[in-house]
Design a protein around this motif. Structure first.
Motif, mmCIF file in Angstrom:
data_model
loop_
_atom_site.group_PDB
_atom_site.id
_atom_site.type_symbol
_atom_site.label_atom_id
_atom_site.label_comp_id
_atom_site.label_asym_id
_atom_site.label_seq_id
_atom_site.Cartn_x
_atom_site.Cartn_y
_atom_site.Cartn_z
ATOM 1 N N ARG A 43 7.012 -0.409 -3.753
ATOM 2 C CA ARG A 43 6.511 -0.814 -2.432
ATOM 3 C C ARG A 43 7.037 0.093 -1.319
ATOM 4 O O ARG A 43 6.324 0.376 -0.362
ATOM 5 C CB ARG A 43 6.926 -2.258 -2.140
ATOM 6 N N GLN A 44 8.296 0.517 -1.457
ATOM 7 C CA GLN A 44 8.926 1.299 -0.384
ATOM 8 C C GLN A 44 8.759 2.808 -0.535
ATOM 9 O O GLN A 44 9.182 3.567 0.336
ATOM 10 C CB GLN A 44 10.418 0.973 -0.317
ATOM 11 N N LEU A 45 8.157 3.253 -1.611
ATOM 12 C CA LEU A 45 8.027 4.688 -1.857
ATOM 13 C C LEU A 45 7.321 5.355 -0.671
ATOM 14 O O LEU A 45 6.214 4.962 -0.298
ATOM 15 C CB LEU A 45 7.225 4.910 -3.145
ATOM 16 N N PRO A 46 7.965 6.335 -0.041
ATOM 17 C CA PRO A 46 7.356 6.984 1.135
ATOM 18 C C PRO A 46 5.968 7.530 0.827
ATOM 19 O O PRO A 46 5.741 8.123 -0.227
ATOM 20 C CB PRO A 46 8.347 8.111 1.448
ATOM 21 N N ILE A 103 3.823 -3.061 -11.678
ATOM 22 C CA ILE A 103 4.376 -1.919 -10.941
ATOM 23 C C ILE A 103 3.263 -0.920 -10.633
ATOM 24 O O ILE A 103 3.158 -0.410 -9.517
ATOM 25 C CB ILE A 103 5.492 -1.229 -11.745
ATOM 26 N N ALA A 104 2.423 -0.637 -11.621
ATOM 27 C CA ALA A 104 1.313 0.301 -11.414
ATOM 28 C C ALA A 104 0.403 -0.178 -10.291
ATOM 29 O O ALA A 104 -0.049 0.618 -9.456
ATOM 30 C CB ALA A 104 0.534 0.468 -12.712
ATOM 31 N N HIS A 145 -2.666 2.168 -3.830
ATOM 32 C CA HIS A 145 -3.117 2.866 -2.624
ATOM 33 C C HIS A 145 -2.129 3.925 -2.133
ATOM 34 O O HIS A 145 -2.239 4.392 -0.998
ATOM 35 C CB HIS A 145 -3.380 1.841 -1.518
ATOM 36 N N HIS A 146 -1.157 4.271 -2.979
ATOM 37 C CA HIS A 146 -0.212 5.318 -2.579
ATOM 38 C C HIS A 146 -0.918 6.669 -2.676
ATOM 39 O O HIS A 146 -1.402 7.055 -3.738
ATOM 40 C CB HIS A 146 1.024 5.306 -3.472
ATOM 41 N N PRO A 147 -0.979 7.444 -1.575
ATOM 42 C CA PRO A 147 -1.792 8.662 -1.572
ATOM 43 C C PRO A 147 -1.200 9.841 -2.334
ATOM 44 O O PRO A 147 -1.927 10.757 -2.724
ATOM 45 C CB PRO A 147 -1.893 9.002 -0.074
ATOM 46 N N SER A 148 0.133 9.826 -2.557
ATOM 47 C CA SER A 148 0.776 11.022 -3.114
ATOM 48 C C SER A 148 1.368 10.823 -4.501
ATOM 49 O O SER A 148 1.890 11.776 -5.080
ATOM 50 C CB SER A 148 1.893 11.493 -2.161
#
Length: 251
Positions: A107-110, A124-125, A130-133
């Motif tokens: 959740r906190q991953l920049p 977890i996946a 919606h994480h872009p990187s």
């Protein structure tokens, strides 16, 4: 010796030796075995240890289901996750174990951090949808529903093909003698396998997991790269762990 002093000594012995034998403690303290057994009964009632025939063992933590665990120690889990993220470098492959604490890492991953996240947990996946990187590799296999992770031969075979830079390991209990443990044999086996396939393994531990022991050991405390713990844990409690593993990071 006062009752409170005896109980403190018993807890110290339990942390150091992983067990307490009533007869031996009674002899060492020159008191009756009945006195020590009474102390152990009272301490068990207070939730400090587990009574067994002839003495005591560390507590086995309760294992509520995944949904229930989400709201337990939430603030501490968020701090542990933030500390763990500080270890991640751009371009690395990071394996996230299943669990509510490692979910906080996802959740906190920049948003701008470009990494490959490997996990055997569908929950977890999903956090990284919606994480872009972040590239996401989801390991499949037999689903162990309590922790929402894939286990078994299929999962192990897939993990064997990978070499993660970091593995963030989740366990249900940690003890200087009994090591890092969890409640299921297959889950313990796959956690151990992931650690064996990773360059570095760090364990995220909330305070309620320290000085406890679940049924199935994953690894000894000395076998991981480091422990990440809340910064409000007393140094005396951490001392036995620090003697085994000098890399204890506070969050």
């Amino acid at each position: 010796m006062l009752t409170s002093q005896r109980k403190t000594l018993i807890l110290d012995l339990l942390r150091r030796d992983g067990q307490v034998i009533a007869k031996r403690v009674a002899e060492d303290l020159s008191v009756s075995e009945d006195t020590i057994r009474r102390d152990l009964r009272e301490m068990a009632a207070e939730g400090l240890l587990k009574r067994v025939h002839g003495g005591a063992m560390p507590l086995s933590p309760e294992l509520p289901d995944f949904t229930t665990r989400k709201d337990v120690s939430r603030d501490a889990k968020q701090r542990l996750a933030a500390r763990a993220i500080g270890l991640i470098k751009p371009g690395q492959m990071v394996f996230l174990d299943g669990g509510t604490t490692t979910a906080e890492i996802a959740r906190q991953l920049p948003r701008g951090l470009s990494v490959t996240i490997v996990t055997h947990s569908p929950t977890i996946a999903a956090e990284l949808e919606h994480h872009p990187s972040a590239e996401v590799i989801l390991i499949g296999g037999k689903l162990y529903k309590h922790s929402m992770v894939a286990v078994g031969a299929v999962a192990m075979a897939a993990i064997s093909q990978l070499r993660a830079d970091l593995f963030f390991l989740g366990v249900t209990a940690a003890h200087p003698v009994h090591g890092l443990s969890t409640g299921d044999f297959e889950e313990a086996a796959i956690k151990r396998h992931i650690a064996g396939c990773a360059i570095e393994t760090y364990v995220l531990l909330t305070a309620d997991k320290l000085d406890r022991a679940s049924a199935c050991q994953v690894l000894p405390v000395a076998s991981v790269s480091g422990l990440i713990v809340p910064d409000d844990i007393d140094e005396a409690q951490l001392a036995p762990y620090r003697s085994l593993n000098g890399a204890i990071l506070s969050a």
